[in-house]
Structures are given as C-alpha cells and as structure tokens.
Enzyme design. Sequence first.
Site, mmCIF file in Angstrom:
data_model
loop_
_atom_site.group_PDB
_atom_site.id
_atom_site.type_symbol
_atom_site.label_atom_id
_atom_site.label_comp_id
_atom_site.label_asym_id
_atom_site.label_seq_id
_atom_site.Cartn_x
_atom_site.Cartn_y
_atom_site.Cartn_z
ATOM 1 N N CYS A 2 0.983 -1.158 -0.145
ATOM 2 C CA CYS A 2 -0.062 0.046 -0.058
ATOM 3 C C CYS A 2 0.844 1.317 0.057
ATOM 4 C CB CYS A 2 -0.861 0.023 1.230
ATOM 5 S SG CYS A 2 -1.999 -1.308 1.568
ATOM 6 N N ARG A 27 3.103 1.003 -7.052
ATOM 7 C CA ARG A 27 3.037 -0.044 -6.072
ATOM 8 C C ARG A 27 1.923 -0.861 -6.311
ATOM 9 N NH1 ARG A 27 6.393 2.071 -1.816
ATOM 10 N NH2 ARG A 27 5.248 0.675 -0.401
ATOM 11 N N TRP A 77 -3.792 -1.921 -1.268
ATOM 12 C CA TRP A 77 -3.782 -3.243 -1.857
ATOM 13 C C TRP A 77 -4.542 -4.333 -0.613
ATOM 14 C CZ3 TRP A 77 -1.568 -8.155 -1.429
ATOM 15 C CH2 TRP A 77 -1.516 -8.867 -2.592
ATOM 16 N N ASN A 103 -0.357 0.641 6.421
ATOM 17 C CA ASN A 103 0.294 -0.240 5.584
ATOM 18 C C ASN A 103 0.754 -1.039 6.355
ATOM 19 O OD1 ASN A 103 0.997 -1.726 3.478
ATOM 20 N ND2 ASN A 103 2.865 -0.471 3.005
ATOM 21 N N GLY A 104 0.611 -2.614 6.474
ATOM 22 C CA GLY A 104 1.022 -3.570 7.276
ATOM 23 C C GLY A 104 0.009 -4.502 7.823
ATOM 24 N N GLU A 480 11.701 -17.160 -15.345
ATOM 25 C CA GLU A 480 11.356 -15.761 -15.611
ATOM 26 C C GLU A 480 10.553 -15.381 -16.825
ATOM 27 O OE1 GLU A 480 11.290 -11.396 -14.412
ATOM 28 O OE2 GLU A 480 11.587 -13.466 -13.467
ATOM 29 N N LYS A 484 6.808 -13.703 -16.167
ATOM 30 C CA LYS A 484 6.331 -12.617 -16.637
ATOM 31 C C LYS A 484 5.126 -12.873 -17.481
ATOM 32 C CE LYS A 484 9.118 -9.536 -15.616
ATOM 33 N NZ LYS A 484 8.910 -10.434 -14.060
ATOM 34 N N GLU A 487 2.287 -12.862 -15.087
ATOM 35 C CA GLU A 487 2.029 -11.727 -14.422
ATOM 36 C C GLU A 487 1.266 -10.660 -15.384
ATOM 37 O OE1 GLU A 487 5.600 -10.560 -11.402
ATOM 38 O OE2 GLU A 487 6.267 -10.535 -13.550
ATOM 39 N N HIS A 503 8.805 -36.972 -17.880
ATOM 40 C CA HIS A 503 8.203 -37.434 -16.587
ATOM 41 C C HIS A 503 7.216 -36.641 -16.084
ATOM 42 C CE1 HIS A 503 12.246 -39.295 -16.134
ATOM 43 N NE2 HIS A 503 12.862 -38.434 -16.349
ATOM 44 N N LYS A 591 4.026 -3.525 -6.507
ATOM 45 C CA LYS A 591 5.409 -3.618 -6.984
ATOM 46 C C LYS A 591 6.378 -3.850 -5.809
ATOM 47 C CE LYS A 591 8.933 -2.548 -9.663
ATOM 48 N NZ LYS A 591 9.281 -3.394 -10.611
#
Length: 596
Positions: A2, A27, A77, A103-104, A480, A484, A487, A503, A591
């Site tokens: 946040c 963020r 968030w 925030n937390g 990665e 990406k 996301e 397998h 972020k």
Amino acid sequence: MCGIVACRTSRPAVEYLRVALRRLEYRGYDSVGVALRTVTGDVARLRTTGRINALDQLVDQWAGTRLDGAGLGHTRWATHGAVTEANAHPHTDCTGRITLVHNGIVENADELRDELRAGGHRFATSVDSEVLCHLVEHARARCGDLFEAVELALSRVKGSWALAAMEAQAGRIVVAANGSPLLVAHAPHGDFAASDIGAIAEWVDEYRVLDDGDVVELAASGRWSRRGGVAGQRPAAIKCTWHACDADRAGYADFMAKEIDEQPEAVSRVLDQLGGGIATGELWAGLGLPPFTRLRVIGCGTSLNAGQVIGHAVRRLGGIPTAITVASEAAEEIPDASQLCLAISQSGETADVLHAMESTAVSGSPVVALTNNPHATLARRAHAVVECAAGTEIGVAATKTFVCQIVAGVALMISALVATNRLASATANRLVDDLRRLPDQLFAAATVAKCVVPPIVDQVGTATGFIFLSRGAGLPYAAEGALKLKELSYRWAEHYPAGELKHGPLALISTGTPVVVIDNGDPKLALNMAEVRARGGHVVSIGPAGCDVPLADIRQQPWGPLESAVPLQIFARNLALALGRDVDKPRNLAKSVTVE
C-alpha cells in the site's frame, strides 16, 4: 505494498496529495482515498475503488468547507476485507476527530477489536487497520495528546505498520513505522511523510527514514521517539536523487516498454559503478565480510530467479555449493556452516525476505543485501549492501531490475572468488570483458525481438496455457519468462527443465500448445524440441542463429543467456497488450510486497 502520504503544507494539502498518490500508483492498488482537514477543523474523507482519476473527480466535486493544508492519502492493496469503498483508507474513529492510514498487518486485530467493542467502540469494517484508529482514539481519551496516544496504542499492537494519524481539530499529524517503510521530510513547501521518496521528491531535497519503533510528529521541529523513548539522534538525512522525469513515460506507450529499452544503459551504469573492483577482488574486500565456503541465496519471484542465475555462476566458476531458498520458506531451512547469505529484493522492503533474515536459514550468518534501494530496510539490516543501480522502475513487472540484479550479483561473486583465490585474475578480467559486452547484446536482442515477436504472438495469442523449457544455466530464464507471462497476460504458464518433459509435463502437450524454449546451446535441447513437435506442440525457440528469435553472439557464459530476458519480456508484454491488459499495473499484484 500500500502507499501512504501525509502532509502539513501552507497551500491546500490536496494539491500535493493528488500528485503524490499518482507517484505511488506503481506500487499496485485496488482503492484510493484521502482525508483532508477543512479550515473549520472538520475532515473531508473521500474514497473510491476506482483509479486516482475517480478520486480526482470526487475532489473536484467537493462543495463543502474550504480545505486547508493538512491531509492524508492512501492507495490500498487489499489483504484484510474485500475491495469496497467502506474498506478503503483513511479510516476514522467513533468521533470523526481522528483519521488514520496504515500499511502492514495487525496480527492481534481480533483480540484488540473485541476489547475495544466491549469498551463501547463502534466499528464500520472488519479491516485490521481500523482497529488502529480506534486504539489511538481510546489512548487519546486517556492521555490527552495525539503523539502520546499513538505511542501508547502501538505498544499494544503485534505486527507491522507504517501509519499516519491526523487529529482534525488541531491539524496535527503523527506517523510511525515498524517493519514497513516510511520516511519524513521538511521542505519550504511544508512537512511530508511517504512510503516512497518518489511520492514527494518534487518538493524535497533530503529526507529521513524511520527505523522500527519510531514515532514522529510531522512538523519542522516535531518530536521523534524511538520505542517509547526520546530519540537521542535522528537518522542522518539522505539526499534526494529522484527526478520527476523518472516517472514520465517519455513518449512510450507504457513504462514497461520504456524500462525494457533502458536495460542496456542500466547495465552499463552497474558495471561503471562496480567494474573497477571486480577482477581485482577489491569489490568483495571492501565489504569487510569473512570468507565463506557456501552460498545461500534468498529471494522471491523475479529476485529469486536472478538469484538462481547468480548461484549457477558461483557453482560453475568457484565450485562453491549453493542453496537457493524461497524467502517465505526460510523457516524450514537449516543453515550451512561458513555460509554467506545473499538476500535479494528489488525494493529492499519485501516482507518475506526481511523475515527470512531472522529465520533459521540465516542464523547469524553474514548477509549481503542486493537491492535497488541502498537505504531500504533490507540494506539497513544486512552486514553489507550491493546496489543493483537499475534506476527507478515504475512497471510492476520487473524488467531492468532483473538484469541489473544478475549483473551486480555476478560481479560481486567474481570479485569474491578472486579475493579468496578461487579464480585467477586473468579469468576474472576475461569475464568482466564479457560483462561489458552485455549492453550491446541486450540492445541487439531488443532490436530483433521487436521485429520477430509480434508475428509469433499473433500465432499463439489464443492459447490458454504456455510451457517454458531450458536446461542448465538457461533454466532461470525459462522461469522468469513464465513468470512474466503469468503476471502480464493472466494466462497459465509453467517452466520445466527440458529433461523433465517425459516425466509428466509431456501430457500437457497437444496440437498448438505453445512451448517456449530458451536454447543455451545444450545439444540435448534439440531432442526435447523434437519430442514437442512430434506431439503437435508449437515450439518458439530463443537462442542462436536458426532459432525463431535469433540472438547474436550468444555464448556459453556462467550467467547463462542473459540477453534472452529481453525477448521474453517483449513476448509477455505484446501478448498482454493483445489481450487488453494493463502491462504497467497487472491485477492483484504490487511492486513492493511489504506483507507476508
């Protein structure tokens, strides 16, 4: 995660909050709100689950009493409670005199809420942050002072917080931090607090970062206490180096496109900053850390993938055993004797990484922080810091921070191996020369990918799932690439070592299934691609000449095919745009992930 901003200014606070909240958008958030003091000592509380444009409309439509220079802003968030206007910050107490942003996580929120309800407090939400507001209200009634009330209230709280509480009648604002980032600054425009310097950098020249347990009054000569006592010495002021152009798209359609193109310059900057001490061992020696015989890399998400690359390079160059630890699982790990811990976090505020530093996986071992923010909590808690120097990255999905983490981390490890006589200086000099070629290779990879990737996206754009394959040093890049794509496009994507196809994952291959292969030159990959094609899969290869996305000058390097990161980023971005996604602000993501 946040975003918080608070200010006491000579001009209406809303003028500053609007700009600051836009600077905090990167963020990630799902609601936004402000609490603005009026000239009569009341509060205008405006909140929305829309974007900041929607908040601007609410502010423009305000027809109440004129607004003055004290206010709070917040981008939320959601972690506790649904995404609704009622759950959006700022929260208020029973009287409407105290408003608060937070925030937390309040770990004992249920216990405190029951106690406060028994005392007559009325709650409007089930959000843990609202508990803090009523707790301050309760303490304020006992001690008669907002600063003391915040101190007293927080003495009851278990968890993490960066918060700002405003008392409407007096226009006072008190901020506090514990396990979540917050900074304060005094400037000619007024006094400011924010989660991120970028939010307020337009008006300040320097700032101070709150340490855990700090409580500060937002005023030119305001009180500053540390864990209930008077702070003997305030933290040193840090010069603000952020520039407004960092938050400008500079003609690009989105920040991700801009930041992809900034990668060659960013890598050059990292090497210029570190290069002189790599091959001599001075970079490592300057950190003042003890020798190590094992390496433990700790990270999350993209940073973990970068750590995998660094770990592979250390094993290959120095024969050093390396453990890769997912930060959120560090409590399950057993420390190795004589280990060095490399803790990687782009923001330096990643809660899982910070908690991992207190886990059994670390257990007193020396820690090097690899971060893009040398003043972050991770940097302050580590024994040494190496900055990845990527510059401001606005897009939520990491691009240039990924490649810069790899370059900075590999440079550090080469230097450590030289300093401990595990690597010859001549070999180190050759490796540094190869690192110096990376900016040109990244630029060339971007040039090729921008031409050849769009037609590939047209061919596979309707697929609902993707597989990414590689071997050895290429495997972290497959990871990665899959990350990406997930996301940005919200499509399923998984990565596997190519040898694992037979397998189990081969069952996922059917006609048209896209399989992205990062070809790092391993001869066995040709057989794996043949297995995919035999079952109708659509292979997209990234690698040497002859691949679908050819990369010039690709060679076997200890850090793997780093230039493959660029077409993987462009592939994910183009697919996401074709699907109508917001590539700078993917859904449900933030972020800086400051909660566990």
